[in-house]
Design an enzyme around this catalytic site. Structure first.
Site, mmCIF file in Angstrom:
data_model
loop_
_atom_site.group_PDB
_atom_site.id
_atom_site.type_symbol
_atom_site.label_atom_id
_atom_site.label_comp_id
_atom_site.label_asym_id
_atom_site.label_seq_id
_atom_site.Cartn_x
_atom_site.Cartn_y
_atom_site.Cartn_z
ATOM 1 C CG ASP A 13 -1.910 -1.111 1.337
ATOM 2 O OD1 ASP A 13 -2.305 -1.511 0.326
ATOM 3 O OD2 ASP A 13 -2.069 -1.536 2.324
ATOM 4 C CB CYS A 14 2.550 3.036 1.984
ATOM 5 S SG CYS A 14 3.083 2.253 3.366
ATOM 6 C CB CYS A 17 4.405 -2.285 1.767
ATOM 7 S SG CYS A 17 2.928 -1.736 2.876
ATOM 8 C CB CYS A 418 2.436 6.026 11.621
ATOM 9 S SG CYS A 418 2.168 4.933 13.078
ATOM 10 C CB CYS A 420 1.956 5.351 6.335
ATOM 11 S SG CYS A 420 2.451 3.776 6.450
ATOM 12 C CG ASP A 462 18.679 17.867 -33.363
ATOM 13 O OD1 ASP A 462 19.448 18.319 -33.477
ATOM 14 O OD2 ASP A 462 18.514 16.318 -33.543
ATOM 15 C CG ASP A 659 16.819 11.433 -34.560
ATOM 16 O OD1 ASP A 659 17.752 11.559 -33.824
ATOM 17 O OD2 ASP A 659 17.382 11.410 -35.931
ATOM 18 C CG ASP A 745 -0.473 6.961 10.111
ATOM 19 O OD1 ASP A 745 0.645 7.520 9.572
ATOM 20 O OD2 ASP A 745 -0.903 5.769 10.010
#
Length: 766
Positions: A13-14, A17, A418, A420, A462, A659, A745
């Protein structure tokens, strides 16, 4: 030399993790490097040959509580990049067209074409061959495939909520059981959290958010706040669930591109067609695409003509008319005609696959801001534990404060602290920015490129094929005794059927002007003179000014007109009818239709454009004058590199647009190299960024998106730290407690994620 494996990871989730997985996998013997992306839901592991064949990677990640499955077959060992190769134009005939061979004898000045290409790869460019293939049909594994309410986290959250409802009812009927019933209800949600905390600590991450949550919840029960502990755990689970939903949204934005590919394709075989799986198409196969069908593979049109809707891949809303010899992309839509296409890329390496792979790999590459916040968070979380402990212990010991009150406040600080929201603030915004860009045909190779683009204030272009069309077009038509349309119609009658660039320019102008169709007879080429033919009783000659002067004297006015047009870098042809000059046609490699507007958009962003070209000064300044851009002409590749270095020495942040293979030294010297290349391998695999639409205005859109993303990151950091600061103060003074602490949080995390997802809302092009 190592072997590279890619895995799909679910349940992240974040960024915390990702950090836990990264730390655990790095501890495995034989693992050399790890890159985990929450945004892409992937992990790339480079390992040595010593890794256990049983693949402990999957076991450890599963123990941490995440789903994992191999994303693709193992790639071959990564080999060193080959040395750049110079392409010798002389060896292949170059671009110096012999107009005598075309029988015009035109004095076509090829200075108007910037052909000083270096077909070697940019030294700074990654090598495409080293990238592992991606299987577009193995998107997610596990719970990320189903609806959000069917996920494990959703089921756990619902169970924890139901347990609290039951605890409330039981405690209402039997008040004396309130502490124990809410403690039991809390365990429904806390046991899985505590287990994850234990496994994270076992594999190298003792200071995780789960650790803070577990300490806070258990501590709250000990001091008699079981009801609040249960609610805090429930709110934490809701926050994780919302984070997961938002993370899915970001991931699906890019992986949804895979759904653009049709399941089957019609392959021509033995005089008929046979329907086969699109994934089974081979190089060189001929497929038939009917009106309304999605194109199943990248390819080259062999027959037919149609309008192709490329919006799904490039974001360009206006369909492009394409015919024999033009390229088409997988996932685009054939609008109105039957076309036959030769497959030029297999399913695992078509445009869609390369875009998905490029963006996912870019999301794995951390930006400087993200790396800083990662380092900061490693010290931040232990510091929060120390502060929480001090708040709980010092006031009672030193000032005689109430132990229960200050322990309660210390536990609340653990929840407030926390990390997160702070940790996800940058990667969420970068992932959304990369995804939003890919949806518009603007590709960037990672967060560091995006951050650098936000600071660009000079762009070096260019000329040929970038600011100009790269082919001659008719710019001026002067008639003597005949209208412009009649002059073009007569010239076109001599060029019918020719594929020479100058002939195609005249034929294209005739089409644009809706000039009447005239059929010439006895068309012939006269070496060094031009094209001759007859229309009825009239004898025609289309050739150079010198060839016309040999037949009939030019008037002073005609000579002045030809000299003026030539002075603007244009190629001049003269039309004679029965030996009399009837018209003058001038051609040049003119500016692209979108160039002027695109450069104006850059200037509106306070970005100063400059043209760097090897073309002659006369032709380059003519184009520069039309576009209102500074011009530096007649440059060798090392001159362009030197100029970019000079601009940087003056404090400029410089992007080089070309290019993707031209001017390798300049691309390497620039802060960001941007390829304009219609989805080719070169455009997608060489430069730092690529523009699929081949639109000059997209350079400004790219910079605008980068700046918008950086603003979003700064907003997210303010939200994350600001909410924590507010609740830290209110908790210390006794205004708020555990419930608002967890909301500080999870609420901040959800807010920064939602704010990042606003980048996915693509603003309509003007």
């Amino acid at each position: 030399m190592g072997i590279q494996d890619r895995y799909r990871i679910t349940g992240m989730d974040c960024a915390s993790c990702a950090q836990k997985i990264d730390t655990a996998v790095r501890r495995i013997d034989g693992v050399e490097d790890v890159s985990v992306s929450v945004s892409a839901g992937t992990m790339t592991v480079r390992r040595g040959e010593a890794l256990d064949p049983a693949d402990p990677i999957q076991k450890i990640v599963a123990k941490l509580g995440y789903g994992i499955a191999p994303l693709a077959a193992r790639a071959a060992p990564v080999a060193p990049a080959p040395a750049p190769q110079e392409h010798d134009h002389d060896a292949c005939g170059g671009h110096d067209h012999d107009h005598g061979a075309h029988h015009h004898g035109h004095s076509h000045d090829h200075g108007s074409h910037d052909h000083d290409h270096d077909h070697g790869h940019s030294p700074a460019a990654p090598v495409a061959a080293a990238a592992p293939k991606i299987d577009l049909h193995s998107h997610d594994v596990g719970e990320d495939d189903g609806a959000w309410w069917q996920s494990k986290k959703a089921r756990l959250t619902f169970a924890a909520g139901a347990a609290i409802v039951v605890a409330f009812l039981v405690s209402h009927l039997f008040p004396e059981t309130k502490p124990i019933t809410f403690a039991i209800a809390m365990l429904f949600g806390l046991v899985p959290i505590a287990r994850r905390a234990f496994m994270a600590a076992r594999y190298g991450t003792p200071f995780s958010i789960e650790t803070l949550m577990t300490i806070a919840a258990v501590g709250a029960v000990i001091i008699g706040a079981a009801e609040e502990a249960a609610m805090v755990v429930f709110l934490f689970l809701i926050g994780e669930l919302l984070e997961g939903v938002a993370a899915r949204r970001a991931r699906s934005s890019i992986r949804g591109l895979a759904t653009l590919l049709p399941e089957t394709a019609r392959v021509e075989e033995a005089g008929g067609t046979r329907e086969v799986a699109a994934a089974d198409l081979q190089l060189g196969s001929i497929i038939q695409i009917r009106p309304g069908d999605r194109i199943a593979a990248d390819g080259l049109i062999l027959g037919g003509e149609s309008a192709i809707d490329e919006a799904p891949v490039t974001g360009e809303s206006v369909p492009k008319r394409k015919g024999v010899g033009d390229t088409v992309f997988a996932g685009t839509i054939n609008a109105d005609g039957v076309i036959r296409v030769e497959v030029t890329a297999v399913a695992s390496d078509n445009t869609i696959a390369r875009i998905v792979r490029l963006v996912e790999e870019a999301q794995e590459a951390k930006a400087p801001t993200e790396r800083f916040i990662d380092r900061f968070s490693r010290w931040y979380t232990p510091a929060v534990l120390v502060v929480g402990a001090l708040v709980a212990i010092v006031p009672p010991l030193a000032f005689g404060g109430d132990w229960g009150e200050w322990i309660y406040k210390g536990l609340a600080i653990l929840l407030i602290g926390c990390p997160c929201a702070l940790v996800i603030s940058t990667p969420a915004a970068i992932a959304a920015g990369l995804a939003a860009g890919a949806r518009q045909g603007l590709l960037m190779k990672g967060g560091s490129v995006l951050e650098t683009l936000a600071g660009i204030n000079r762009v070096a272009f260019d000329k040929t094929g970038t600011l100009t069309l790269g082919r001659p077009v008719v710019s001026d038509v002067v008639g003597y005794g005949r209208t412009e349309a009649e002059v073009i119609a007569l010239a076109a009658s001599l060029e019918t059927g020719s594929n020479h660039p100058l002939a195609r320019a005249i034929l294209g102008k005739a089409t644009d002007m809706a000039a009447p169709t005239i059929v010439a007879q006895e068309i012939a080429a006269v070496a060094g003179k031009g094209m001759t033919g007859k229309v009825g009783a009239d004898a025609l000659l289309l050739g150079s000014a010198a060839a016309a002067a040999e037949i009939t004297p030019l008037t002073v006015e005609q000579e002045a007109t030809i000299a003026a047009l030539g002075g603007e870098g244009k190629s001049v042809s003269v039309l004679l009818v029965n030996g009399a000059i009837t018209g003058i046609i001038a051609m040049r490699d003119g500016p692209r239709a979108d160039a002027r507007e695109g450069l104006a958009e850059l200037k509106a962003l306070d970005v100063a454009p400059i043209m760097l070209t090897g073309d002659n000064a006369r032709a380059a300044k003519a184009v520069g004058g039309d576009l209102g851009i500074e011009v530096r002409a007649e440059l060798l590749p090392q001159d362009k590199q030197r100029i970019i270095r000079e601009l940087q020495a003056g404090g400029a942040k410089v992007a080089k647009v070309g290019d993707g293979i031209n001017d390798a030294p300049a691309l390497a010297a620039a802060d960001v190299g941007i390829a304009m290349g219609g989805g080719t391998d070169v455009a997608l695999e060489t430069a730092d960024a690529a523009i699929l639409n081949n639109n000059v205005g997209d350079v400004a859109r790219l910079i605008r998106l980068a700046r918008r993303t950086m603003r979003n990151i700064h907003q997210n950091i303010v939200i994350a730290l600001g909410l924590k600061a507010v609740f830290l103060v209110t908790t210390i003074v006794g205004i708020t407690g555990l419930w608002p602490a967890i909301l500080a949080d999870t609420g901040a995390t959800v807010l920064v994620t939602i704010n990042a997802l606003t980048l996915l809302v693509v603003k309509k092009k003007a």
